[in-house]
Design a protein around this motif. Sequence first.
Motif, PDB file in Angstrom:
ATOM      1  N   GLY A  55       0.777  -1.234   0.000  1.00 37.10           N
ATOM      2  CA  GLY A  55       0.000   0.000   0.000  1.00 37.10           C
ATOM      3  C   GLY A  55       0.805   1.279   0.000  1.00 37.10           C
ATOM      4  O   GLY A  55       0.241   2.376   0.070  1.00 37.10           O
ATOM      5  N   ARG A  56       2.118   1.164  -0.096  1.00 36.63           N
ATOM      6  CA  ARG A  56       2.939   2.378  -0.133  1.00 36.63           C
ATOM      7  C   ARG A  56       2.822   3.015  -1.519  1.00 36.63           C
ATOM      8  O   ARG A  56       2.927   2.323  -2.534  1.00 36.63           O
ATOM      9  N   THR A  57       2.625   4.313  -1.553  1.00 42.45           N
ATOM     10  CA  THR A  57       2.376   4.997  -2.820  1.00 42.45           C
ATOM     11  C   THR A  57       3.465   5.992  -3.168  1.00 42.45           C
ATOM     12  O   THR A  57       4.192   6.478  -2.293  1.00 42.45           O
ATOM     13  N   ASN A  58       3.558   6.282  -4.448  1.00 37.75           N
ATOM     14  CA  ASN A  58       4.510   7.267  -4.938  1.00 37.75           C
ATOM     15  C   ASN A  58       3.879   7.961  -6.134  1.00 37.75           C
ATOM     16  O   ASN A  58       3.176   7.319  -6.932  1.00 37.75           O
ATOM     17  N   TYR A  59       4.129   9.274  -6.242  1.00 35.75           N
ATOM     18  CA  TYR A  59       3.500  10.052  -7.308  1.00 35.75           C
ATOM     19  C   TYR A  59       4.521  10.917  -8.043  1.00 35.75           C
ATOM     20  O   TYR A  59       5.492  11.395  -7.443  1.00 35.75           O
ATOM     21  N   ALA A  60       4.262  11.148  -9.315  1.00 37.13           N
ATOM     22  CA  ALA A  60       5.038  12.130 -10.059  1.00 37.13           C
ATOM     23  C   ALA A  60       4.720  13.510  -9.503  1.00 37.13           C
ATOM     24  O   ALA A  60       3.589  13.768  -9.064  1.00 37.13           O
TER      25      ALA A  60
END
Length: 125
Positions: A55-60
């Motif tokens: 569930g770890r997220t990363n975004y531009a």
Amino acid sequence: QVQLVESGGGLVQPGGSLRLSCAASGSIFSIYAMDWYRQAPGKQRELVASITSGGRTNYADSVKGRCTISRDNAKNMVYLQMNSLKPEDTAVYYCNVDLTAYSDSGGPSPRFRYWGQGTQVTVSS
């Protein structure tokens, strides 16, 4: 056989919202990271958002604060909620999933990243 199918794209006015969905189906053993990419005309494909199995997220940087990636592990689906859309968000959006499939022996195959066919998002007034 593994298949990824995206849906939810379309034409939206600036400031509007869309929710993209991607369904993974087939002989799936285990799913790891699930990502959304996009490719605008004349530009390289770029990573928009990613989510790990935990569930770890990363975004531009270009979408931070406007987009939310989520996943439903029970349904093998990944979503991208996009808000405050801008004309520069216009692109074909692809899901990319890192997974293992069932091999002929019944165990997991080597990990491989699969691509969907893409869904068009057009932001225009």
